[in-house]
Scaffold this motif. Structure first.
Motif, PDB file in Angstrom:
ATOM      1  N   PRO A   6       0.821   1.259   1.090  1.00  0.00           N
ATOM      2  CA  PRO A   6       2.248   1.296   0.720  1.00  0.00           C
ATOM      3  C   PRO A   6       2.723   0.102  -0.098  1.00  0.00           C
ATOM      4  O   PRO A   6       3.794   0.163  -0.705  1.00  0.00           O
ATOM      5  CB  PRO A   6       2.960   1.342   2.079  1.00  0.00           C
ATOM      6  CG  PRO A   6       2.001   0.670   3.016  1.00  0.00           C
ATOM      7  CD  PRO A   6       0.629   1.049   2.536  1.00  0.00           C
ATOM      8  N   ASN A   7       1.960  -0.992  -0.130  1.00  0.00           N
ATOM      9  CA  ASN A   7       2.399  -2.185  -0.844  1.00  0.00           C
ATOM     10  C   ASN A   7       1.875  -2.263  -2.276  1.00  0.00           C
ATOM     11  O   ASN A   7       2.076  -3.277  -2.954  1.00  0.00           O
ATOM     12  CB  ASN A   7       1.972  -3.441  -0.080  1.00  0.00           C
ATOM     13  CG  ASN A   7       2.710  -3.589   1.237  1.00  0.00           C
ATOM     14  OD1 ASN A   7       3.912  -3.340   1.307  1.00  0.00           O
ATOM     15  ND2 ASN A   7       1.998  -3.968   2.280  1.00  0.00           N
ATOM     16  N   LEU A   8       1.207  -1.194  -2.726  1.00  0.00           N
ATOM     17  CA  LEU A   8       0.661  -1.206  -4.083  1.00  0.00           C
ATOM     18  C   LEU A   8       1.784  -1.312  -5.116  1.00  0.00           C
ATOM     19  O   LEU A   8       2.782  -0.602  -5.046  1.00  0.00           O
ATOM     20  CB  LEU A   8      -0.136   0.070  -4.356  1.00  0.00           C
ATOM     21  CG  LEU A   8      -1.591   0.120  -3.887  1.00  0.00           C
ATOM     22  CD1 LEU A   8      -2.232   1.419  -4.339  1.00  0.00           C
ATOM     23  CD2 LEU A   8      -2.393  -1.065  -4.416  1.00  0.00           C
ATOM     24  N   ARG A   9       1.560  -2.202  -6.093  1.00  0.00           N
ATOM     25  CA  ARG A   9       2.496  -2.346  -7.204  1.00  0.00           C
ATOM     26  C   ARG A   9       1.887  -1.840  -8.511  1.00  0.00           C
ATOM     27  O   ARG A   9       2.613  -1.441  -9.416  1.00  0.00           O
ATOM     28  CB  ARG A   9       2.949  -3.798  -7.348  1.00  0.00           C
ATOM     29  CG  ARG A   9       3.760  -4.283  -6.146  1.00  0.00           C
ATOM     30  CD  ARG A   9       4.313  -5.660  -6.365  1.00  0.00           C
ATOM     31  NE  ARG A   9       5.123  -6.082  -5.235  1.00  0.00           N
ATOM     32  CZ  ARG A   9       6.414  -5.792  -5.073  1.00  0.00           C
ATOM     33  NH1 ARG A   9       7.037  -5.065  -5.996  1.00  0.00           N
ATOM     34  NH2 ARG A   9       7.076  -6.210  -4.024  1.00  0.00           N
ATOM     35  N   SER A  10       0.577  -1.892  -8.634  1.00  0.00           N
ATOM     36  CA  SER A  10      -0.079  -1.333  -9.822  1.00  0.00           C
ATOM     37  C   SER A  10      -1.347  -0.604  -9.389  1.00  0.00           C
ATOM     38  O   SER A  10      -2.068  -1.072  -8.504  1.00  0.00           O
ATOM     39  CB  SER A  10      -0.412  -2.428 -10.838  1.00  0.00           C
ATOM     40  OG  SER A  10      -1.395  -3.309 -10.345  1.00  0.00           O
TER      41      SER A  10
END
Length: 411
Positions: free
Chosen positions: A265-269
């Motif tokens: 859930p913390n993926l930014r790219s």
């Protein structure tokens, strides 16, 4: 006044300080003090004339003191098109020995677009244990036979065993640059649990088919291009769900199911480009719904995607308003490209503009549903940059009549 000279000389470029040592004994002493207090050395930027001569590089490093904590050996490409290719400049054993001898508290070693000799790699084992960053990018590694590969692997293993504070480890470049070099799990398993940023993209030299070496790691960034991992390896990534923010698994032919990535859930790219069989509508729907912090998503050349897919690639005619409504769930996106997605209407665009409050750039060439009036209906600031057909200015000017011709009057 005598005490001011070291301060004055410290303002000069490092290359000039080295030259000033030849003036007299007193200046030699002053300049030597300046060099011994140098904490960072970028050879090309600070001593550009020496970058093509390994002996000259070694000499500059030898003049620095134990305060040296960062060494950068790189050659910047004059033409950006060739930035991924190695230059003709060498990093030899003399250079690495000088770094090992003088920089006993070294934290960062970066090598870019250089030719790494076997002697240089063999001397990696003598680098200090204080290293926190090792970056080898776009380099040519002299590895002509499989026996030489064994020597290189042994040296890297000893180095990684020694560096227990390592935060960043990077080896990237094209496969041909590495010749017979093979980067496999035998090397990667030696990486310390302190690692936070891991980038491995060694072209055809990469021989990684499982991710057990990531156990007990807390990565923030992982780049693993052209690996042979499968969906069965993804649980090792899920274990890092609380820390992992940047993930690149492009060109992974055995990755046939990407659904578990939705549990990060913390993926930014996220880059899943050129995984032709592994990215489906269902897996991408899960990722879009659960990875709400995504700012960049690349699914280039993923041929199994249809009109339900969250696409940003130009020329994908199946993208419609329903796709944009789902895409709007990724509220942190700052760049969206929808060029020539002709099924998109003003309804989908309006939903997108109202939801993506961080959107900085929007490309909507060939979309009839877009207009400047649409922006007036949006209760939010418009993106800073918009590429569209209607943004192309038109000019009108009178054309004088051709001399000697009669005017034509229509009845």
């Amino acid at each position: 006044m005598e005490g001011a000279w070291p301060h004055v000389l410290s303002r000069l470029p490092l290359e000039d300080v080295v030259r000033c040592r030849r003036v007299c004994r007193r200046w030699d002493s002053y300049c030597g003090h300046v060099l011994r207090t140098c904490r960072s050395l970028d050879v090309e930027a600070q001593c550009g004339a020496t970058i093509s001569d390994p002996l000259a590089i070694a000499s500059v490093v030898d003049q620095c003191g134990r305060s040296l904590q960062s060494v950068t050996l790189r050659v910047t490409a004059k033409n950006e098109k060739y930035s991924v290719l190695s230059s003709e400049c060498h990093v030899t054993s003399q250079v690495i020995r000088s770094v090992c001898r003088r920089a006993t508290r070294l934290r960062s070693l970066r090598i870019d677009r250089m030719i790494l000799t076997l002697g240089a790699i063999e001397n990696f084992v003598h680098l200090p244990a204080t290293l926190q960053e090792i970056s080898i990018t776009n380099c040519l590694i002299s590895c002509s036979t499989y026996d030489v590969n064994t020597i290189i692997q042994a040296s890297l293993q000893k180095l990684l065993d020694k560096c227990t504070r390592l935060v960043t480890f990077e080896i990237t470049g094209r496969g041909l640059c590495f010749d017979h070099f093979s980067l496999d799990t035998a090397v990667m398993s030696r990486i310390s649990n302190s690692i936070r940023n891991l980038s491995i993209s060694a072209g055809n030299s990469l021989k990684i088919d499982e991710l057990s070496f990531l156990k007990h790691k807390r990565l923030e960034s992982l780049t693993l291009r052209r690996s042979f991992i499968s969906a069965a390896c993804l649980p090792f990534l899920v274990e890092m769900a609380d820390s992992l923010q940047h993930l690149d698994l492009s060109w992974s032919p055995n990755l046939l199911d990407c659904t578990l990535i939705g549990q990060l859930p913390n993926l930014r790219s996220l880059n899943l480009g050129n995984n032709r069989d592994g990215v489906t509508d269902e897996s991408l729907d899960v990722i879009a719904e659960q990875c709400c912090l995504l700012e960049t998503l690349s699914v280039e050349n993923c041929s199994h995607l249809t009109q339900r897919s969250l696409q940003k690639n130009s020329g994908v005619s199946n993208v419609d308003d329903e796709v944009l409504i789902k895409l709007a769930m990724c509220s942190q996106l700052n760049f969206v490209e929808l060029n020539f997605c002709r099924k998109v209407t003003s309804r989908g665009l309006l939903t997108l503009l109202r939801s993506l409050r961080n959107l900085e750039r929007l490309e909507v060439l060939g979309i009839r549903g877009y207009s400047h009036q649409l922006l007036l209906s949006c209760n939010h600031r418009v993106p800073r940059s918009i590429v569209c057909d209607s943004s192309i200015p038109t000019f009108s000017f009178p054309i004088p009549p051709i001399p000697g011709t009669a005017s034509v009057v229509s009845a």
